[in-house]
Design a protein around this motif. Structure first.
Motif, PDB file in Angstrom:
ATOM      1  N   ARG A   1       0.844  -1.207   0.000  1.00  0.00           N
ATOM      2  CA  ARG A   1       0.000   0.000   0.000  1.00  0.00           C
ATOM      3  C   ARG A   1       0.873   1.248   0.000  1.00  0.00           C
ATOM      4  N   PHE A   2       0.535   2.178  -0.857  1.00  0.00           N
ATOM      5  CA  PHE A   2       1.317   3.405  -0.947  1.00  0.00           C
ATOM      6  C   PHE A   2       0.384   4.617  -0.923  1.00  0.00           C
ATOM      7  N   GLY A   3       0.825   5.672  -0.250  1.00  0.00           N
ATOM      8  CA  GLY A   3       0.043   6.899  -0.170  1.00  0.00           C
ATOM      9  C   GLY A   3      -0.858   6.993   1.038  1.00  0.00           C
ATOM     10  N   TYR A   4      -0.740   6.029   1.970  1.00  0.00           N
ATOM     11  CA  TYR A   4      -1.625   6.025   3.136  1.00  0.00           C
ATOM     12  C   TYR A   4      -0.885   6.115   4.466  1.00  0.00           C
ATOM     13  N   ARG A   5       0.422   6.324   4.438  1.00  0.00           N
ATOM     14  CA  ARG A   5       1.170   6.348   5.685  1.00  0.00           C
ATOM     15  C   ARG A   5       0.752   7.523   6.568  1.00  0.00           C
ATOM     16  N   ARG A   6       0.288   8.613   5.949  1.00  0.00           N
ATOM     17  CA  ARG A   6      -0.155   9.756   6.761  1.00  0.00           C
ATOM     18  C   ARG A   6      -1.390   9.416   7.583  1.00  0.00           C
ATOM     19  N   TYR A   7      -2.057   8.318   7.241  1.00  0.00           N
ATOM     20  CA  TYR A   7      -3.203   7.850   8.017  1.00  0.00           C
ATOM     21  C   TYR A   7      -2.821   6.721   8.982  1.00  0.00           C
ATOM     22  N   GLY A   8      -1.521   6.435   9.086  1.00  0.00           N
ATOM     23  CA  GLY A   8      -1.057   5.388   9.990  1.00  0.00           C
ATOM     24  C   GLY A   8      -1.146   3.992   9.412  1.00  0.00           C
ATOM     25  N   ILE A   9      -1.273   3.882   8.079  1.00  0.00           N
ATOM     26  CA  ILE A   9      -1.425   2.575   7.443  1.00  0.00           C
ATOM     27  C   ILE A   9      -0.080   2.133   6.863  1.00  0.00           C
ATOM     28  N   PRO A  10       0.477   1.019   7.349  1.00  0.00           N
ATOM     29  CA  PRO A  10       1.774   0.545   6.865  1.00  0.00           C
ATOM     30  C   PRO A  10       1.740   0.121   5.400  1.00  0.00           C
ATOM     31  N   GLN A  11       2.926  -0.041   4.859  1.00  0.00           N
ATOM     32  CA  GLN A  11       3.072  -0.432   3.453  1.00  0.00           C
ATOM     33  C   GLN A  11       2.717  -1.896   3.228  1.00  0.00           C
ATOM     34  N   SER A  12       3.224  -2.783   4.078  1.00  0.00           N
ATOM     35  CA  SER A  12       3.090  -4.238   3.895  1.00  0.00           C
ATOM     36  C   SER A  12       3.688  -4.651   2.543  1.00  0.00           C
ATOM     37  N   GLY A  13       3.203  -5.743   1.939  1.00  0.00           N
ATOM     38  CA  GLY A  13       3.761  -6.213   0.681  1.00  0.00           C
ATOM     39  C   GLY A  13       4.868  -7.237   0.863  1.00  0.00           C
ATOM     40  N   ALA A  14       5.293  -7.824  -0.245  1.00  0.00           N
ATOM     41  CA  ALA A  14       6.289  -8.900  -0.226  1.00  0.00           C
ATOM     42  C   ALA A  14       7.597  -8.428   0.386  1.00  0.00           C
ATOM     43  N   MET A  15       8.150  -9.233   1.274  1.00  0.00           N
ATOM     44  CA  MET A  15       9.415  -8.898   1.922  1.00  0.00           C
ATOM     45  C   MET A  15      10.585  -8.944   0.943  1.00  0.00           C
ATOM     46  N   ASP A  16      10.527  -9.832  -0.031  1.00  0.00           N
ATOM     47  CA  ASP A  16      11.562  -9.912  -1.058  1.00  0.00           C
ATOM     48  C   ASP A  16      10.893  -9.652  -2.403  1.00  0.00           C
TER      49      ASP A  16
ATOM     50  N   LYS B   1      19.485   4.545   6.953  1.00  0.00           N
ATOM     51  CA  LYS B   1      18.458   3.987   6.061  1.00  0.00           C
ATOM     52  C   LYS B   1      19.132   2.991   5.124  1.00  0.00           C
ATOM     53  N   VAL B   2      18.600   1.772   5.082  1.00  0.00           N
ATOM     54  CA  VAL B   2      19.126   0.739   4.174  1.00  0.00           C
ATOM     55  C   VAL B   2      18.660   1.027   2.754  1.00  0.00           C
ATOM     56  N   PHE B   3      19.537   0.832   1.789  1.00  0.00           N
ATOM     57  CA  PHE B   3      19.168   1.007   0.392  1.00  0.00           C
ATOM     58  C   PHE B   3      18.007   0.067   0.045  1.00  0.00           C
ATOM     59  N   VAL B   4      17.031   0.581  -0.668  1.00  0.00           N
ATOM     60  CA  VAL B   4      15.863  -0.219  -1.054  1.00  0.00           C
ATOM     61  C   VAL B   4      16.296  -1.496  -1.757  1.00  0.00           C
ATOM     62  N   GLU B   5      17.301  -1.393  -2.606  1.00  0.00           N
ATOM     63  CA  GLU B   5      17.755  -2.548  -3.381  1.00  0.00           C
ATOM     64  C   GLU B   5      18.301  -3.673  -2.508  1.00  0.00           C
ATOM     65  N   ASP B   6      18.675  -3.362  -1.254  1.00  0.00           N
ATOM     66  CA  ASP B   6      19.261  -4.364  -0.371  1.00  0.00           C
ATOM     67  C   ASP B   6      18.264  -4.941   0.634  1.00  0.00           C
ATOM     68  N   LEU B   7      17.039  -4.431   0.650  1.00  0.00           N
ATOM     69  CA  LEU B   7      16.077  -4.880   1.652  1.00  0.00           C
ATOM     70  C   LEU B   7      15.676  -6.341   1.455  1.00  0.00           C
ATOM     71  N   GLY B   8      15.544  -6.784   0.209  1.00  0.00           N
ATOM     72  CA  GLY B   8      15.195  -8.178  -0.049  1.00  0.00           C
ATOM     73  C   GLY B   8      16.278  -9.127   0.441  1.00  0.00           C
ATOM     74  N   ARG B   9      17.531  -8.756   0.222  1.00  0.00           N
ATOM     75  CA  ARG B   9      18.649  -9.575   0.696  1.00  0.00           C
ATOM     76  C   ARG B   9      18.655  -9.639   2.220  1.00  0.00           C
ATOM     77  N   LEU B  10      18.377  -8.502   2.847  1.00  0.00           N
ATOM     78  CA  LEU B  10      18.325  -8.461   4.307  1.00  0.00           C
ATOM     79  C   LEU B  10      17.185  -9.331   4.831  1.00  0.00           C
ATOM     80  N   ALA B  11      16.018  -9.236   4.202  1.00  0.00           N
ATOM     81  CA  ALA B  11      14.849 -10.007   4.648  1.00  0.00           C
ATOM     82  C   ALA B  11      15.114 -11.504   4.614  1.00  0.00           C
ATOM     83  N   GLN B  12      15.979 -11.958   3.717  1.00  0.00           N
ATOM     84  CA  GLN B  12      16.230 -13.387   3.537  1.00  0.00           C
ATOM     85  C   GLN B  12      17.334 -13.920   4.446  1.00  0.00           C
ATOM     86  N   MET B  13      17.830 -13.110   5.359  1.00  0.00           N
ATOM     87  CA  MET B  13      18.887 -13.568   6.265  1.00  0.00           C
ATOM     88  C   MET B  13      18.278 -14.248   7.483  1.00  0.00           C
ATOM     89  N   LYS B  14      18.690 -15.474   7.726  1.00  0.00           N
ATOM     90  CA  LYS B  14      18.165 -16.249   8.847  1.00  0.00           C
ATOM     91  C   LYS B  14      18.754 -15.766  10.167  1.00  0.00           C
TER      92      LYS B  14
END
Length: 278
Positions: free
Chosen positions: A20-35, A253-266
């Motif tokens: 979800r995008f454009g709703y953070r000002r209402y307190g609504i998180p982004q969610s979506g696929a981690m990778d 702030k972590v680079f957006v491009e690296d968030l998927g790699r971070l999410a996959q770390m056990k």
């Protein structure tokens, strides 16, 4: 149209799209696929647009039965149909038993030809459990659920699957955050460990305490990738289901491009953060 019945599922399996995008000002998180890159690959294998919903699963795999002919894909785990090992993409027929293994890393993705039908809230079908948004009535998959897609799909073999490291130490890139100057000295960010309490809200790191002129800041905007520093000096990297504001110093702030790699770390894997000038 495709239809799959859930015979067995692990504790964490949800419908996710880009979020979800454009709703953070209402307190609504982004969610979506981690990778996101793996999600895109799962869609490409079945001929879908990149942002179509997929099933994201963690810890354990999924077992399903085909109720109609369905094109499916699996990225980040292995696929068997009627006990036979298959590739990343397969067309299954009525009565076929589909077995998806536990993820190779943390998250795996199951795609279906066409768009998986799920509840839409604020422009997305991504599951956000805390508010009951999206997915299967805002919850995780459970035995007996029927996954329905509204298209046929087609098998594709020319898909680039993102590389995910299984190394003990992974380097991610960061930039300075608004409260970077509260740090007492420039940290080395060497070899923090991923803590077992990490989840879709945030990746908790343990290691050498970061010295900081600690103060709680006025509640300020945060986004996925924001590095917060609580009073204990152990960083938290916010992820897709994170809150929209916070009172801890935002040191990076972590680079957006690296968030998927971070999410996959056990848990137990080591993270080295390298600052890139911004």
């Amino acid at each position: 149209m495709g239809r799959l019945s859930v015979i067995k599922t692990g504790p964490i399996a949800t419908v996710q799209d880009f979020g979800r995008f454009g709703y953070r000002r209402y307190g609504i998180p982004q969610s979506g696929a981690m990778d996101r890159q793996m999600m895109i690959a799962a869609n490409q294998f079945v001929g879908n647009p990149e942002n179509f919903p997929v099933i994201e699963f963690a810890l354990m795999g999924i077992e399903l039965e085909a109720l109609e002919e369905t094109v499916i894909s699996v990225v980040g785990a292995s696929l068997k149909v009627n006990g036979q090992v298959k590739g990343k993409c397969e067309k299954v027929s009525v009565g076929d038993k589909v077995s998806v293994s536990s993820p190779m890393f943390v998250y795996g993705y199951l795609g279906m030809g066409g768009s998986i039908q799920a509840k839409e809230d604020f422009g997305s079908v991504s599951t956000y459990e805390r508010a009951g948004f999206g997915g299967m009535d805002g919850r995780r998959l459970q035995t007996g659920d029927v996954l329905v897609s509204n298209g046929e799909g087609e098998i594709s073999v020319q898909v680039d699957i993102p590389t995910r490291e299984n190394a003990e130490l992974v380097t991610i890139r960061i930039m300075k955050g608004p409260e970077w100057n509260l740090l007492k000295e420039l940290p080395s960010f060497e070899s923090f460990q991923v803590d077992g309490s990490s989840d879709r809200m945030g990746i908790r790191l343990t290691g050498a305490r970061l010295a900081c002129d600690y103060q709680e800041i006025a509640s300020s905007a945060v986004i996925p990738g924001t590095i917060q520093l609580p009073a204990d000096g152990q960083p938290i990297i916010l992820m897709n289901d994170c809150q929209t504001t916070g009172g801890y110093p935002r040191i990076g702030k972590v680079f957006v491009e690296d968030l998927g790699r971070l999410a996959q770390m056990k848990p137990g894997k080591k993270v080295r953060m390298v600052r890139v000038e911004n």
